[in-house]
Design a protein around this motif. Structure first.
Motif, PDB file in Angstrom:
ATOM      1  N   LYS A  31      59.368 105.337  14.754  1.00  0.00           N
ATOM      2  CA  LYS A  31      58.805 103.985  14.398  1.00  0.00           C
ATOM      3  C   LYS A  31      57.725 103.557  15.473  1.00  0.00           C
ATOM      4  N   THR A  32      56.570 103.330  14.857  1.00  0.00           N
ATOM      5  CA  THR A  32      55.335 103.007  15.561  1.00  0.00           C
ATOM      6  C   THR A  32      54.879 101.565  15.479  1.00  0.00           C
ATOM      7  N   THR A  33      54.900 100.781  16.519  1.00  0.00           N
ATOM      8  CA  THR A  33      54.554  99.160  16.255  1.00  0.00           C
ATOM      9  C   THR A  33      52.892  99.370  16.448  1.00  0.00           C
ATOM     10  N   VAL A  34      52.371  98.605  15.443  1.00  0.00           N
ATOM     11  CA  VAL A  34      51.049  98.688  14.982  1.00  0.00           C
ATOM     12  C   VAL A  34      50.311  97.278  15.311  1.00  0.00           C
ATOM     13  N   LYS A  35      49.683  96.743  16.259  1.00  0.00           N
ATOM     14  CA  LYS A  35      49.184  95.508  16.531  1.00  0.00           C
ATOM     15  C   LYS A  35      47.809  95.472  16.298  1.00  0.00           C
ATOM     16  N   LEU A  36      47.329  94.531  15.396  1.00  0.00           N
ATOM     17  CA  LEU A  36      45.841  94.349  14.868  1.00  0.00           C
ATOM     18  C   LEU A  36      45.369  92.979  15.862  1.00  0.00           C
ATOM     19  N   THR A  37      44.350  93.362  16.740  1.00  0.00           N
ATOM     20  CA  THR A  37      43.741  92.467  17.627  1.00  0.00           C
ATOM     21  C   THR A  37      42.466  91.941  17.125  1.00  0.00           C
ATOM     22  N   ILE A  38      42.067  90.753  17.101  1.00  0.00           N
ATOM     23  CA  ILE A  38      40.723  90.494  16.235  1.00  0.00           C
ATOM     24  C   ILE A  38      40.010  89.604  17.247  1.00  0.00           C
ATOM     25  N   THR A  39      38.741  90.328  17.622  1.00  0.00           N
ATOM     26  CA  THR A  39      37.867  89.722  18.515  1.00  0.00           C
ATOM     27  C   THR A  39      37.099  89.127  17.568  1.00  0.00           C
ATOM     28  N   HIS A  40      36.829  87.784  17.494  1.00  0.00           N
ATOM     29  CA  HIS A  40      36.103  87.121  16.467  1.00  0.00           C
ATOM     30  C   HIS A  40      34.641  87.016  16.683  1.00  0.00           C
ATOM     31  N   VAL A  41      33.772  87.549  15.861  1.00  0.00           N
ATOM     32  CA  VAL A  41      32.064  87.235  15.940  1.00  0.00           C
ATOM     33  C   VAL A  41      31.864  86.907  14.789  1.00  0.00           C
ATOM     34  N   LEU A  42      30.558  86.021  14.635  1.00  0.00           N
ATOM     35  CA  LEU A  42      30.303  85.621  13.433  1.00  0.00           C
ATOM     36  C   LEU A  42      29.546  86.578  12.721  1.00  0.00           C
ATOM     37  N   PRO A  43      29.035  86.581  11.376  1.00  0.00           N
ATOM     38  CA  PRO A  43      28.512  87.292  10.662  1.00  0.00           C
ATOM     39  C   PRO A  43      27.176  87.592  11.122  1.00  0.00           C
ATOM     40  N   ALA A  44      26.519  88.900  10.703  1.00  0.00           N
ATOM     41  CA  ALA A  44      25.380  89.218  11.085  1.00  0.00           C
ATOM     42  C   ALA A  44      24.047  88.455  10.982  1.00  0.00           C
ATOM     43  N   ASP A  45      24.226  87.486  10.011  1.00  0.00           N
ATOM     44  CA  ASP A  45      22.970  86.938   9.560  1.00  0.00           C
ATOM     45  C   ASP A  45      22.880  85.400  10.246  1.00  0.00           C
ATOM     46  N   VAL A  46      24.026  85.376  11.384  1.00  0.00           N
ATOM     47  CA  VAL A  46      24.063  83.953  11.956  1.00  0.00           C
ATOM     48  C   VAL A  46      23.493  84.437  13.303  1.00  0.00           C
ATOM     49  N   ASP A  47      22.318  83.634  13.753  1.00  0.00           N
ATOM     50  CA  ASP A  47      21.877  83.552  15.209  1.00  0.00           C
ATOM     51  C   ASP A  47      22.840  83.282  15.974  1.00  0.00           C
ATOM     52  N   VAL A  48      23.004  84.346  16.971  1.00  0.00           N
ATOM     53  CA  VAL A  48      24.005  84.006  18.009  1.00  0.00           C
ATOM     54  C   VAL A  48      23.193  83.618  19.445  1.00  0.00           C
TER      55      VAL A  48
END
Length: 468
Positions: free
Chosen positions: A153-170
């Motif tokens: 068994k392998t534990t899989v973790k999904l970690t999200i680094t949030h960035v806004l969509p490309a059409d938003v000026d950052v």
């Protein structure tokens, strides 16, 4: 056995061999026995080695910009055992976003590929709707003779680094003649509305952790820009699903602001009345300017304003009340909260991630209060029995409750104290330790703080107040 028989025959044929003496002085030769091979044991040993090549834990770091990734692991077995049988199954909270597939044989070689894809978890605003999820990948290995001889068994973790969509000026847009020359940096954000909070930041709900604040000032109430800034996204969906279990903002806006410390944040406003949005993308707004009216478009069960504060650089969602206060029109209490029952926490194995983002250990000296407004503020805590006091940073939310503003901000008695002994989950969703009885505590102290105040790790009454 043949070697032992030959040795006995040789002795008997010797004319000088004294059998009587040999019985008392010479041990009989020990026959050598060759064990019968056990093919199942050999197979299991081989599969143990094969399973060791697969990871026990696996993390995928994903984002809105890069929502997919995969990892592949080669698998092979000695041909003497026959064809390798493999089966992969996925379970857990992230099952919808993780796939495990087996390919082969290719020249006797197989491979396990684990894929992660969170693109379907994006809401209408382009952001992934969770911060992390866990799945479990189970790989069953065997042969035709022994179909399920080994499971890994392998534990899989999904970690999200949030960035806004490309059409938003950052990045802050460059100034032109038609734009204001002063971006009006702000230290604090203004209240977008004034009203009761119906759901606070970080509260666990049936649709997951709530990453904003919901105010219910009444349908049609004007919504004001929290600071001067630029509109980078406008939402115009006029429909309503009468549900909280989806990420649709409905009608609303995303505005970028530049703070006096050089950083910038987005503020997100959702669930306006259909047709009430008064700004468009690239408009500049003033602090306090009306941009729409409270409604219930999008995923909303009743008229309210959903409001978020998002760090532009990291995409991290922040507690809005740290910037705006509670915006409910009441006067904050500034005196001592007296005779509040304190419990100690964070000792040894109790170490954990805290709401401030800091990982507590037995050496971390801190306090926890049951409202996000207090995070990273300083409080003075004193023991009324001996007069000892200590100044602490509030680094976590608790004990038990997460939205007790009546107590923390406005000076009433703690919710946990007023409902001591009541089983959580039956009173208020802001208390997140479901099916646990309230112990009456209104503040948590680190081990060191408890020892400084009481002389040992002890629960007991304290007084406390904000000092910074």
């Amino acid at each position: 056995m043949d070697d032992a028989k030959k040795q006995i025959d040789t002795r008997i044929l010797n004319p000088n061999y004294d059998a009587a003496k040999a019985i008392t002085e010479e041990p009989m030769p020990t026959p050598s026995i060759t064990p019968t091979p056990n093919p199942e044991d050999d197979l299991k040993a081989a599969l143990d080695e094969l399973a060791a090549t697969l990871p026990s834990t696996l993390e995928f770091k994903l984002s809105e910009a890069e929502p997919r990734d995969d990892k592949e692991y080669p698998l092979s077995l000695d041909p003497k055992f026959g064809d390798l049988l493999l089966k992969a199954e996925v379970s857990g909270d992230a099952k919808a976003y993780v796939k495990a597939t087996i390919s082969g044989p290719n020249n006797g070689e197989y491979s396990l590929k684990i894929k992660a894809d969170v693109s379907k978890a994006k809401g209408t605003d382009g952001r992934i709707t969770f911060d992390s999820k866990i799945a479990s990948v189970s790989v069953k290995m065997g042969t035709a003779a022994y179909p399920q001889a080994k499971e890994k068994k392998t534990t899989v973790k999904l970690t999200i680094t949030h960035v806004l969509p490309a059409d938003v000026d950052v990045e802050p847009p460059e100034t032109s003649a038609s734009e204001p020359t002063d971006k009006q940096p702000s230290t604090w954000l203004q209240c977008p509305v004034t009203g009761r909070i119906s759901s606070g930041f970080g509260v666990m709900r049936s649709d997951g952790k709530h990453m904003g604040v919901d105010w219910v000032p009444g349908a049609g109430t004007p919504v004001k820009a929290a600071a001067a800034g630029k509109v980078v996204r406008a939402y115009t969906d006029p429909t309503n699903t009468h549900s909280t279990k989806c990420p649709n903002c409905g009608t609303g806006a995303l505005i970028e602001h530049w703070l006096s410390d050089g950083s910038s944040v987005y503020t997100l406003y959702c669930h306006f009345e259909a047709g009430s949005l008064t700004v468009k993308v690239d408009d500049y707004v003033e602090a306090g300017q009306s941009i729409g009216a409270v409604g219930e478009t999008g995923c909303a069960d009743g008229a309210h304003l959903h409001f978020e504060v998002i760090d532009v650089e990291s995409g991290r969602k922040l507690d809005p009340t740290r910037y705006t206060g509670y915006c409910d029109g009441r006067q904050q209490y500034s005196g001592w909260h007296e005779n509040v029952y304190a419990t100690y926490f964070g000792c040894g194995s109790d170490a954990q991630d805290m709401a401030s983002g800091i990982y507590s250990t037995s050496a971390t000296n801190y306090a926890a209060l049951p409202d996000g407004y207090a995070l990273r503020k300083k409080i003075e805590v004193r023991n009324p029995a001996n007069g000892k006091s200590v100044v602490l940073d509030v680094l976590d939310i608790g004990p038990f409750c997460t939205l007790d503003s009546d107590y923390v901000i406005y000076g009433s008695r703690p919710f946990a104290e007023k409902n001591k002994g009541v089983v959580l989950g039956t009173l208020d969703r802001s208390c997140n330790r479901k099916y646990k009885a309230l112990n009456g505590a209104g503040i948590d102290l680190s081990c060191d703080a408890s020892e400084q105040l009481f002389g040992s790790k002890t629960n007991g009454p304290v007084d406390w107040r904000f000092v910074g």
